[in-house]
Design a protein around this motif. Structure first.
Motif, PDB file in Angstrom:
ATOM      1  N   LYS A 198       2.758  10.189   2.440  1.00 11.50           N
ATOM      2  CA  LYS A 198       1.791  10.421   3.533  1.00 11.50           C
ATOM      3  C   LYS A 198       1.626   9.178   4.429  1.00 11.50           C
ATOM      4  CE  LYS A 198      -0.994  14.215   1.969  1.00 11.50           C
ATOM      5  NZ  LYS A 198      -0.500  14.547   0.625  1.00 11.50           N
ATOM      6  N   LEU A 199       2.057   8.041   3.919  1.00 15.58           N
ATOM      7  CA  LEU A 199       1.922   6.811   4.718  1.00 15.58           C
ATOM      8  C   LEU A 199       3.197   6.487   5.507  1.00 15.58           C
ATOM      9  CD1 LEU A 199      -0.037   4.600   2.142  1.00 15.58           C
ATOM     10  CD2 LEU A 199      -0.943   5.919   4.059  1.00 15.58           C
ATOM     11  N   GLN A 254      12.063  13.418  -2.830  1.00 16.20           N
ATOM     12  CA  GLN A 254      10.912  14.346  -2.952  1.00 16.20           C
ATOM     13  C   GLN A 254      11.306  15.809  -2.688  1.00 16.20           C
ATOM     14  OE1 GLN A 254       7.230  12.637  -1.763  1.00 16.20           O
ATOM     15  NE2 GLN A 254       6.525  14.510  -0.786  1.00 16.20           N
ATOM     16  N   GLU A 301       2.795  16.179   4.962  1.00 11.02           N
ATOM     17  CA  GLU A 301       3.339  15.474   3.781  1.00 11.02           C
ATOM     18  C   GLU A 301       3.826  14.070   4.089  1.00 11.02           C
ATOM     19  OE1 GLU A 301       6.514  17.231   1.371  1.00 11.02           O
ATOM     20  OE2 GLU A 301       5.785  19.174   2.065  1.00 11.02           O
ATOM     21  N   GLU A 348       0.845  -1.211   0.000  1.00  7.28           N
ATOM     22  CA  GLU A 348       0.000   0.000   0.000  1.00  7.28           C
ATOM     23  C   GLU A 348       0.881   1.262   0.000  1.00  7.28           C
ATOM     24  OE1 GLU A 348      -2.855  -0.376   3.190  1.00  7.28           O
ATOM     25  OE2 GLU A 348      -3.166   1.803   3.162  1.00  7.28           O
ATOM     26  N   LEU A 349       2.001   1.185   0.711  1.00  9.08           N
ATOM     27  CA  LEU A 349       2.935   2.319   0.767  1.00  9.08           C
ATOM     28  C   LEU A 349       3.481   2.646  -0.630  1.00  9.08           C
ATOM     29  CD1 LEU A 349       4.664   4.187   2.706  1.00  9.08           C
ATOM     30  CD2 LEU A 349       6.344   2.344   2.774  1.00  9.08           C
ATOM     31  N   GLY A 350       3.604   1.611  -1.470  1.00 13.43           N
ATOM     32  CA  GLY A 350       4.040   1.860  -2.854  1.00 13.43           C
ATOM     33  C   GLY A 350       5.447   1.385  -3.166  1.00 13.43           C
ATOM     34  N   ASN A 406       4.052   6.557  -1.465  1.00 16.16           N
ATOM     35  CA  ASN A 406       3.130   7.581  -0.991  1.00 16.16           C
ATOM     36  C   ASN A 406       3.646   8.084   0.366  1.00 16.16           C
ATOM     37  OD1 ASN A 406       1.074   9.076   0.053  1.00 16.16           O
ATOM     38  ND2 ASN A 406      -0.513   7.509  -0.184  1.00 16.16           N
TER      39      ASN A 406
END
Ligand code: KIV
Ligand code: ZN
Length: 387
Positions: free
Chosen positions: A264-265, A250, A318, A38-40, A262
């Motif tokens: 935000k995770l 980033q 963020e 899910e984190l990517g 992601n």
């Protein structure tokens, strides 16, 4: 695929789990793998299948449920290891076998009692063997950080010829300086004739606190995969921290890199790993430490309250962290005190704050942090005095 995408290879469940006390059972590993997906992250190194029946089972169960990320199993350059890993990975949509051998003189002589030519042959054989089971084979040259670059280039060229899709250049002992590690990657880019057929991976340990810096130097010089762990967990002083590399990529957009994570995770993921592995995060850890967004000195607090950008390069939102905190200590100033009183519903004028500040300092000198209940006490005493 973009040439500047950095593949994030998460090894929390393998190198991270090697930390004493961090061992996970299959249920815990499956839960974390789902969250990593899910984190990517692009690749999840799920374990070392031959190491124990439990780890075999974990890799097997993770292979069944992960749909987007590649699932990877570690092996030594040993046929049986590779067969067992292939079996553990048989349900994976995108299986990867991560096989390899030590290439530094120290490893060749003292670990294997061997020589460069025999190790080169074993490297080729293990990649060829793994290719019988999966297309995606990553080769690691253990202790590449201390391996002679000319020999390393020969090994890398040979394993790519044998079918390796990714070549991992581990700084296993965390010895390299960032410019040295970067030069090693550049040397491979410039001296391995078939390097365009594989992705170069950075796997850096943190024995000198340089794991993240070395990984970034690696990608600047041509690597396109970083092996990292949540909270920087890993053998000894740990591995490159995932949250750090993701946020460097980033924050420094001019480097031109991007990852699929992601951000935000990041904080929820860090908390989950800390709880599941029973390994608290140091409070001053970049991005995910409890102090990463706390301000306690008067000069910083005053600037931050005027404009957060004066002392924060990342908005905590963020990275999924709680809002920035103004912590009150004996080093705090009047603006921070006024701000905290205001947040508690008190409106004091400048003279009030001047007087309250003297009382505040007496309390602050007697303890590490002035808490909400102390502020209520100070406010009550002040109101009683002036009425
Ligand atoms: O640090 C290291 O060299 C490793 C390899 C097994 C990839 O963890
Ligand atoms: Zn490692």
């Amino acid at each position: 695929m973009s040439a500047n995408k950095i593949h994030i290879f998460d090894t929390t469940l393998r190198d991270g789990e090697q930390v004493p006390g961090c061992k996970l059972n299959t249920t815990e590993k499956v839960e974390l793998a789902l969250k990593l997906e899910e984190l990517g992250v692009d690749i999840i190194e799920a374990g070392f299948p031959i190491s124990s029946p439990g780890d075999f089972n974990s890799v097997n169960e993770i292979s069944k449920i992960i749909t987007k990320a590649s699932v990877c199993g570690l092996t030594r350059a040993v046929q049986k290891d590779i067969e067992v890993a292939a079996e553990a990975l048989k349900y994976a949509k995108r299986p990867r076998i991560h096989t390899g051998i030590g290439t530094s003189d120290l490893h060749i002589k003292h670990k294997f009692n061997s020589n460069q030519e025999d190790i080169l042959l074993r490297a080729i054989q293990c990649v060829k063997w793994a290719k019988n089971f999966v297309d995606d084979v990553e080769f690691y040259a253990e202790d590449a950080g201390r391996t002679d670059n000319v020999y390393l280039a020969r090994v890398v060229e040979a394993v790519i010829k044998a079918g390796a899709t990714v070549v991992n250049i581990p700084d296993t002992t965390g010895y390299c300086l960032p410019h040295q590690y970067g030069e090693k990657i550049a040397f491979l880019v410039n001296n391995v004739s078939n390097i365009d057929k594989a992705i170069i991976s950075c796997h850096c340990h943190n024995d000198l606190g340089l794991a993240t810096a070395n990984s970034i130097s690696g990608i600047i010089n041509g690597a396109r995969q970083i092996e990292c762990t949540i909270n920087g967990l890993g053998e000894r002083a740990g591995n490159t921290s995932l949250e750090e590399v993701v946020m460097i990529i980033q924050q420094h957009k001019n480097l031109g890199f991007h990852s699929g994570v992601n951000a935000k995770l990041l904080n929820p993921m860090s908390l989950l790993v800390a709880e599941t592995m029973r390994m608290p995060v140091q409070c001053n850890k970049a991005i995910v430490g409890s102090n990463a967004f706390s301000h306690s000195s008067g000069i910083h607090q005053d600037g931050f309250l005027k404009d957060a950008l004066t002392y924060e390069i990342i908005d905590p939102v963020e990275v999924g962290a709680e809002a920035s905190k103004i912590v009150l200590t004996a080093r705090s100033g009047r603006s921070a005190l006024a701000h905290r009183f205001h947040k508690l519903g008190y409106t004091f004028n400048r003279n009030d704050i001047d007087r309250l500040y003297q009382e505040f300092l007496l309390v602050a000198d007697s303890k590490k942090e002035v808490m909400e209940e102390d502020l209520h006490e100070l406010a009550k005493a002040h109101v009683a005095e002036v009425v």
